[in-house]
Design an enzyme around this catalytic site. Structure first.
Site, PDB file in Angstrom:
ATOM      1  N   ASP A 115       0.857  -1.182   0.000  1.00  0.00           N
ATOM      2  CA  ASP A 115       0.000   0.000   0.000  1.00  0.00           C
ATOM      3  C   ASP A 115       0.900   1.242   0.000  1.00  0.00           C
ATOM      4  O   ASP A 115       2.033   1.184   0.467  1.00  0.00           O
ATOM      5  CB  ASP A 115      -0.862  -0.070   1.269  1.00  0.00           C
ATOM      6  N   ASP A 157      -1.397  -0.734   6.020  1.00  0.00           N
ATOM      7  CA  ASP A 157      -1.590  -0.107   7.334  1.00  0.00           C
ATOM      8  C   ASP A 157      -3.029   0.241   7.627  1.00  0.00           C
ATOM      9  O   ASP A 157      -3.381   0.479   8.768  1.00  0.00           O
ATOM     10  CB  ASP A 157      -0.782   1.190   7.415  1.00  0.00           C
ATOM     11  N   ASP A 212      -6.989  -1.774   3.845  1.00  0.00           N
ATOM     12  CA  ASP A 212      -6.059  -2.815   3.387  1.00  0.00           C
ATOM     13  C   ASP A 212      -6.417  -4.195   3.939  1.00  0.00           C
ATOM     14  O   ASP A 212      -5.877  -5.207   3.474  1.00  0.00           O
ATOM     15  CB  ASP A 212      -4.626  -2.487   3.817  1.00  0.00           C
TER      16      ASP A 212
HETATM   17  P1  ADP Z   1      -4.611   4.846  -0.150  1.00  0.00           P
HETATM   18  O1  ADP Z   1      -4.887   3.569  -0.869  1.00  0.00           O
HETATM   19  O2  ADP Z   1      -3.536   5.625  -0.876  1.00  0.00           O
HETATM   20  O3  ADP Z   1      -4.243   4.599   1.312  1.00  0.00           O
HETATM   21  P2  ADP Z   1      -7.522   5.530   0.078  1.00  0.00           P
HETATM   22  O4  ADP Z   1      -8.039   4.335  -0.633  1.00  0.00           O
HETATM   23  O5  ADP Z   1      -7.796   5.602   1.537  1.00  0.00           O
HETATM   24  O6  ADP Z   1      -5.940   5.794  -0.224  1.00  0.00           O
HETATM   25  O7  ADP Z   1      -8.168   6.844  -0.586  1.00  0.00           O
HETATM   26  C1  ADP Z   1      -8.098   7.055  -1.991  1.00  0.00           C
HETATM   27  C2  ADP Z   1      -8.421   8.490  -2.335  1.00  0.00           C
HETATM   28  O8  ADP Z   1      -9.767   8.818  -1.909  1.00  0.00           O
HETATM   29  C3  ADP Z   1      -7.541   9.501  -1.624  1.00  0.00           C
HETATM   30  O9  ADP Z   1      -6.331   9.728  -2.329  1.00  0.00           O
HETATM   31  C4  ADP Z   1      -8.441  10.735  -1.616  1.00  0.00           C
HETATM   32  O10 ADP Z   1      -8.392  11.392  -2.871  1.00  0.00           O
HETATM   33  C5  ADP Z   1      -9.838  10.156  -1.443  1.00  0.00           C
HETATM   34  N1  ADP Z   1     -10.244  10.122  -0.015  1.00  0.00           N
HETATM   35  C6  ADP Z   1     -10.492   9.047   0.752  1.00  0.00           C
HETATM   36  N2  ADP Z   1     -10.867   9.400   2.007  1.00  0.00           N
HETATM   37  C7  ADP Z   1     -10.813  10.751   2.050  1.00  0.00           C
HETATM   38  C8  ADP Z   1     -11.065  11.752   3.054  1.00  0.00           C
HETATM   39  N3  ADP Z   1     -11.442  11.451   4.305  1.00  0.00           N
HETATM   40  N4  ADP Z   1     -10.902  13.046   2.702  1.00  0.00           N
HETATM   41  C9  ADP Z   1     -10.519  13.398   1.460  1.00  0.00           C
HETATM   42  N5  ADP Z   1     -10.275  12.519   0.477  1.00  0.00           N
HETATM   43  C10 ADP Z   1     -10.418  11.217   0.748  1.00  0.00           C
HETATM   44 MG    MG Z   2      -2.657   3.157   3.668  1.00  0.00          MG
END
Ligand code: ADP
Ligand code: MG
Length: 293
Positions: free
Chosen positions: A38, A238, A242
């Site tokens: 991730d 993390d 995931d």
């Molecule tokens: P990653 O896989 O990189 O850990 P996530 O799957 O949690 O990321 O989120 C993907 C995208 O969704 C983020 O890059 C963001 O654009 C949007 N996003 C998710 N949760 C939030 C939030 N609480 N506030 C703003 N944007 C969010």
């Molecule tokens: Mg993450």
């Protein structure tokens, strides 16, 4: 291997901040050929900071932060913390939010003074809000090309601006990727973030294979796809998002500082929040059970 050898192996892991849940894990760690990782919170620190405010024409940066931070008070996402911290630093008073909702992998929404506000990925806003003026879209892409995560805020279906957020790689990540590769383990990055940001972060980390814009429920599917080749696939993550992918993987690793859900789902906990712990587990397994290749 004898039970004693395995106990010695797991004990050595524990002393090095690598908690191995059971003996079968060692068997699968030894055979692992590809590790899916991730991005946010795993390769990166997961302690992002706001770097730029990109208000749309005629909009105000302080109001953008106020509305965004008000929504993010209800979220536990690392991006939420970056935005609420910024509001606090600028001593901005936050309005009340009704009908708050979280859309995993997309963003958050709610109503402020009766008006619908949606904050999240540009991809999601592209589905729920009016198209962007080209000048603003260009500024978003420029920030993403620098490896920043950009989230947008729509008010009643019109985007009123974007917030760029930077999350640095963990110092250990580049080395971990290099050492894993040297040990014969391929590394693939999985992220919900957009492909421009993903490209920049992957290149900083020395990773050439990645999947971007992966929704949380699809991370497990990506792992399954990797398994289709017949390879033994590891997963390191993390976040709550995931956990299904960690469960799907043949051997899974959680960043110790990650969410409880991820830590509980994983076979191995990396107490030092350092991806080099994956290699420690692999080396221990090879030392305990013997090399395969
Ligand atoms: P990653 O896989 O990189 O850990 P996530 O799957 O949690 O990321 O989120 C993907 C995208 O969704 C983020 O890059 C963001 O654009 C949007 N996003 C998710 N949760 C939030 C939030 N609480 N506030 C703003 N944007 C969010
Ligand atoms: Mg993450």
């Amino acid at each position: 291997a004898t039970p004693t050898a395995i106990m010695v192996g797991t004990g050595m892991g524990a002393r090095n901040g690598v908690l191995i849940r059971n003996a079968e894990v060692l068997e699968r760690a030894r055979a692992m050929q590809t590790l899916a990782v991730d991005k946010t919170g795993t390769l990166t620190r997961g302690a992002p900071e706001v770097t730029d405010l990109l208000p749309a024409e005629g909009q105000d940066g302080a109001r953008l932060v106020a509305l965004a931070a008000a929504l993010e008070r209800g979220s536990e996402h690392p991006l939420a913390r970056a935005i609420t911290n910024r509001a606090q630093e600028q001593r901005i008073t936050l309005p009340d939010v009704d009908h708050f909702d979280t859309l995993p992998g997309k963003g958050v929404s709610g109503r402020i003074e009766g008006r619908l506000l949606q904050l999240g990925s540009p991809l999601w806003l592209g589905e729920v809000a009016a198209p962007l003026p080209p000048a603003l879209a260009e500024r978003v892409e420029a920030a993403q090309a620098q490896g920043r995560t950009v989230v947008g805020l729509a008010e009643e279906g019109s985007v009123i601006g974007f917030i760029a957020i930077a999350d640095r790689l963990r110092d250990s990540s580049v080395q971990a990727v290099r050492e894993l590769r040297a040990a014969g383990i391929a590394v693939v990055m999985l992220t919900g973030d957009n492909r421009h940001t993903a490209t920049a972060i992957a290149s900083q980390a020395g990773i050439t294979r990645f999947a971007a814009e992966v929704l949380p429920q699809n991370k497990a599917e990506e792992v399954r796809r990797l398994q289709d080749s017949g390879e033994i696939i590891g997963m390191a993550g993390d976040g709550i998002n995931d956990a299904p992918a960690l469960a799907q993987a043949d051997v899974s690793f959680a960043i110790g500082a990650g969410s409880d859900v991820a830590v509980e789902a994983a076979d191995v906990v990396l107490v030092r929040n350092d991806l080099r712990g994956v290699l420690t587990a692999v080396e221990l397994s090879r030392a305990t059970l013997g090399k395969i290749r």
